[in-house]
Design an enzyme around this catalytic site. Structure first.
Site, PDB file in Angstrom:
ATOM      1  CG  ASP A  13      -1.919  -1.154   1.214  1.00 42.25           C
ATOM      2  OD1 ASP A  13      -1.856  -1.998   0.293  1.00 42.25           O
ATOM      3  OD2 ASP A  13      -2.734  -1.251   2.148  1.00 42.25           O
ATOM      4  CG  ASP A  53      -6.209  -0.274   1.449  1.00 43.69           C
ATOM      5  OD1 ASP A  53      -6.274  -1.505   1.557  1.00 43.69           O
ATOM      6  OD2 ASP A  53      -6.257   0.497   2.430  1.00 43.69           O
ATOM      7  CG  HIS A  55     -10.935   0.719   0.425  1.00 44.30           C
ATOM      8  ND1 HIS A  55     -10.926  -0.600   0.812  1.00 44.30           N
ATOM      9  CD2 HIS A  55     -10.020   1.355   1.207  1.00 44.30           C
ATOM     10  CE1 HIS A  55     -10.045  -0.764   1.773  1.00 44.30           C
ATOM     11  NE2 HIS A  55      -9.465   0.399   2.024  1.00 44.30           N
ATOM     12  CG  HIS A  59     -14.321  -0.423   2.362  1.00 47.64           C
ATOM     13  ND1 HIS A  59     -13.668  -0.436   3.561  1.00 47.64           N
ATOM     14  CD2 HIS A  59     -14.179  -1.675   1.839  1.00 47.64           C
ATOM     15  CE1 HIS A  59     -13.140  -1.636   3.762  1.00 47.64           C
ATOM     16  NE2 HIS A  59     -13.423  -2.400   2.729  1.00 47.64           N
ATOM     17  CG  HIS A  96      -8.255   5.049   3.058  1.00 48.16           C
ATOM     18  ND1 HIS A  96      -9.190   4.840   4.043  1.00 48.16           N
ATOM     19  CD2 HIS A  96      -7.649   3.840   2.851  1.00 48.16           C
ATOM     20  CE1 HIS A  96      -9.155   3.569   4.430  1.00 48.16           C
ATOM     21  NE2 HIS A  96      -8.234   2.937   3.716  1.00 48.16           N
ATOM     22  CE  LYS A 121      -3.734  -4.140   1.552  1.00 50.20           C
ATOM     23  NZ  LYS A 121      -4.532  -3.398   2.529  1.00 50.20           N
ATOM     24  CB  CYS A 169      -1.960  -2.699   5.385  1.00 51.36           C
ATOM     25  SG  CYS A 169      -3.671  -2.096   5.373  1.00 51.36           S
TER      26      CYS A 169
END
Length: 228
Positions: A13, A53, A55, A59, A96, A121, A169
């Site tokens: 990330d 990430d 999203h 989310h 984010h 992810k 993470c």
């Protein structure tokens, strides 16, 4: 087989939203890890994987999606969508790394040309997913990225973990790699924490889970640089 050394690098990330000056969830000095990570990327890894990430806007981890809740300070109960008896409490965050936005991009300082594979992810709006391997639910699991399969396919023995953030993470990436049977190293100069003051305690927990926290000066890293 005990002598085999087939290392993989996991860059977690390293995205705009986690970095100053404009990231919505910027970690202090987050951008400063790029030179260390680029140095590692030049080493002879079997495979180099970056995670993102990624999203959806709805989310569950976004405080904005929960009435009256604030990012960082508030938590919410997440229920396994396939099993109401399994729940997790998760911390809420600012919006984010929304799919397709500039904040979700890998930072330009990262030598992306050295990356062999990118894994996205956190794509299921119903579950939090810090780990790039899978969500925390087990009965049944909601989402699996296939990362374990990729590492096994490349006969990886050792996993080196860097990126953002150390206490979320990166931590879960390292702990899950160790749990899956890989010798796992978290390279400390290659990461930064959301809660810097809590890092020593968090670090101890990571080590107790079977991960070795190492420095760029340690033999676990120097052996990479000398490997042919």
């Amino acid at each position: 087989m005990s002598g085999a050394f087939r290392p993989a690098l996991l860059v977690v990330d390293l995205q705009e939203d986690f970095c100053p000056p404009n990231g919505s969830l910027a970690v202090s000095n987050g951008r400063d890890v790029a030179p260390v990570i680029n140095q590692l990327l030049a080493a002879p890894f079997v495979i180099r994987i970056a995670t993102k990430d990624w999203h959806p806007a709805d989310h569950i981890s976004f405080a904005a999606n929960h009435e009256g809740k604030q990012p960082y300070t508030d938590y919410v109960k997440v229920v396994n969508p396939h099993n109401g008896a399994e729940t997790e409490e998760t911390r809420l965050w600012p919006v984010h790394c929304v799919q397709g936005t500039p904040g979700a991009e890998l930072i330009p300082e990262l030598n992306v040309g050295q990356i062999d594979k990118i894994i996205e992810k956190g794509t299921d709006p119903r579950v939090e997913m810090y780990s790039p391997f899978y969500d925390p639910f087990k009965s049944p699991r909601v989402y699996d990225s296939g990362l374990v399969g990729v590492l096994r396919e490349h006969r990886v023995t050792d996993v080196y973990v860097v990126g953002l953030t150390a206490d979320y993470c990166v931590k879960f990436a390292a702990v899950d790699a160790a749990k899956e049977g890989f010798r796992t190293y978290l390279v400390e100069e290659g990461t930064r924490a959301v809660d810097a003051a809590g890092w020593p305690t968090c670090r101890r927990g990571i080590e107790e889970a079977g991960v070795k926290v190492v420095s760029m000066k340690d033999s676990e890293v120097s052996r990479l640089m000398t490997a042919s």
